[in-house]
Design an enzyme around this catalytic site. Structure first.
Site, PDB file in Angstrom:
ATOM      1  N   HIS A  77       6.070   8.149   3.879  1.00 52.73           N
ATOM      2  CA  HIS A  77       5.193   7.159   4.522  1.00 52.73           C
ATOM      3  C   HIS A  77       5.660   6.985   5.974  1.00 52.73           C
ATOM      4  CE1 HIS A  77       4.007   4.758   0.650  1.00 52.73           C
ATOM      5  NE2 HIS A  77       2.951   5.406   1.087  1.00 52.73           N
ATOM      6  N   CYS A 114       8.857  -1.972   3.399  1.00 45.67           N
ATOM      7  CA  CYS A 114       7.962  -1.669   2.268  1.00 45.67           C
ATOM      8  C   CYS A 114       7.625  -2.926   1.465  1.00 45.67           C
ATOM      9  CB  CYS A 114       8.612  -0.673   1.312  1.00 45.67           C
ATOM     10  SG  CYS A 114       8.950   0.935   2.020  1.00 45.67           S
TER      11      CYS A 114
HETATM   12  N1  ARG Z   1       7.669   4.208  -5.071  1.00 41.75           N
HETATM   13  C1  ARG Z   1       6.767   3.865  -4.034  1.00 41.75           C
HETATM   14  C2  ARG Z   1       5.894   5.055  -3.696  1.00 41.75           C
HETATM   15  O1  ARG Z   1       6.367   6.156  -3.687  1.00 41.75           O
HETATM   16  C3  ARG Z   1       7.508   3.369  -2.841  1.00 41.75           C
HETATM   17  C4  ARG Z   1       6.613   2.833  -1.765  1.00 41.75           C
HETATM   18  C5  ARG Z   1       7.368   2.397  -0.562  1.00 41.75           C
HETATM   19  N2  ARG Z   1       6.533   1.732   0.341  1.00 41.75           N
HETATM   20  C6  ARG Z   1       6.444   1.975   1.655  1.00 41.75           C
HETATM   21  N3  ARG Z   1       5.718   1.174   2.377  1.00 41.75           N
HETATM   22  N4  ARG Z   1       7.009   2.982   2.200  1.00 41.75           N
HETATM   23  O2  ARG Z   1       4.720   4.942  -3.429  1.00 41.75           O
END
Ligand code: ARG
Length: 297
Positions: A188, A282
C-alpha cells in the site's frame, strides 16, 4: 507501549524557531476500529503468517495506547464497531478516502476484506455524511490515497486499480498523481510514503518503480528519504498532524531526520498489528470536513 516525546495536549504546538521552518499541529478528526476481532487468520501480504502466534489482547492494549496518544495530542477520535469475521477491519485507513467531507468508498482486492467496504460506508451514512461514491474500481482507501495539500498521491501496483485514480480525481475534483509500487512488502502507498505537512513527505524510493521515483524526486526534491532499515520496520506508516509525527518506535533513523526538520516524532509500539502488515497510519483514517468556501474577490 512507551510513547516517546509525547507533547502535552495543546493542539497548536509549534516547533522551536531554531529549526528553521515553523511547525504547527492542527487538530484532526480521525476514525479508528478497535481490534476486538483481530488476528492473522489468512495471508494477503508477505507480513502475514497465520501459523505464527498473534496476541489479540496485546494488540488491543497497543491500539488503546495509540488512541489515547491521538487524544492527548488534541485530536478527536471516532470509533466504528468492529465486525466478527473481519480481522483486518482494525486497519481503518483502508475503509474509505475522505476529502472535503466527500466519501469515496473502498472496494477491496481480496475476498477476505470485501465486506469491510460497505461496513465503513454505512458508518459514514449513519454519521450524516451525504456525499458518497460507491466506486466502480478497486481502491483500498487511504492505504493507497494520501492527500498532500490539495493533491492526492495515489498508489497502484498491488491493490488499488490504476483506473480508480481517474475515478477519484473526478469525484474529489483535486489532481491525482499515480505512483506505482513494486515491492510486495510495501503493498500500500501508506507503507512506503507518508505525508508530513501541506507540501512535505517522506518515502522509501526502492518501493517505487523508476518512473514513479522520478516523479517523486521532481515533485518533492527536499523529501526525507527512508533507509532500508527504517522502511523494514514500517517507519513510513506514520501519521502527521503538521508537527507531531506518530510512527513505529523502531524507526529511529526517521525519527532523527524528523527532529532535524523541526517535527516532533512520537514512537509507538504496534508489534501485534505489524504481524498483519499494518501500523499507526493503517489504524487511522482522517475525516476531512468540507472546506469553508473561499471568499470571493
Ligand atoms: N492485512 C491488511 C491487508 O493486507 C493490512 C492492511 C494495512 N493497511 C494499510 N493501510 N496499509 O490488507
Amino acid at each position: 507501549m512507551p510513547a516517546t516525546d509525547v507533547t502535552p495536549s495543546t493542539p497548536s504546538v509549534t516547533s522551536a524557531p531554531e529549526h528553521g521552518r515553523r511547525r504547527e499541529a492542527t487538530p484532526r478528526r480521525l476514525l479508528m476500529c478497535r481490534p476486538s476481532h483481530y488476528g492473522v487468520v489468512y495471508s494477503i501480504n508477505p507480513w502475514m503468517h497465520p501459523d505464527k502466534p498473534c496476541d489479540t489482547g496485546l494488540a488491543l492494549a497497543q491500539w488503546e495506547e495509540l488512541r489515547r496518544l491521538y487524544t492527548s495530542l488534541g485530536h478527536t477520535v471516532d470509533v466504528i464497531d468492529p465486525i466478527p469475521g473481519l480481522p483486518d477491519m482494525v486497519f481503518a485507513a483502508n475503509g474509505a478516502t475522505v476529502v472535503d467531507g466527500k466519501v469515496l468508498g473502498a472496494r477491496f482486492r481480496h475476498a477476505e476484506r470485501t465486506a469491510e467496504g460497505p461496513a465503513y460506508l454505512s458508518w459514514f451514512r449513519e454519521q450524516g455524511f451525504e456525499d458518497f461514491l460507491w466506486p466502480e474500481f478497486i481502491n483500498e482507501g487511504e492505504g493507497d490515497y494520501l492527500l498532500v495539500g490539495r493533491r492526492l498521491l495515489a498508489g497502484t501496483g498491488f491493490r488499488t486499480d490504476p483506473r480508480s485514480h481517474a475515478e477519484a480525481q473526478e469525484f474529489f475534483g483535486v489532481p491525482v498523481t499515480g505512483l506505482t509500487l513494486v515491492n510486495p512488502r510495501h503493498y500500500h502507498l501508506d507503507t512506503a510514503l507518508s505525508v508530513l505537512s501541506e507540501d512535505e513527505i517522506m518515502y522509501y524510493p526502492d518501493a517505487f518503480s523508476p518512473g514513479s521515483r522520478s516523479v517523486l524526486a521532481e515533485m518533492f526534491p527536499d523529501a526525507i528519504l527512508a533507509s532500508p532499515e527504517d522502511a523494514a520496520v514500517f517507519g513510513l506508516n506514520a501519521f502527521s498532524d503538521g508537527y507531531n509525527v506518530v510512527l513505529p518506535q523502531a524507526a529511529t533513523g526517521l525519527a532523527a531526520q524528523l527532529r532535524e526538520r523541526g517535527f516532533n516524532p512520537v514512537g509507538v509500539d504496534l508489534s501485534e498489528l505489524l504481524k498483519a502488515g499494518g501500523s499507526a497510519k493503517c489504524c487511522t483514517l482522517e475525516l476531512r470536513s468540507a472546506q469553508a468556501p473561499r471568499a470571493s474577490v
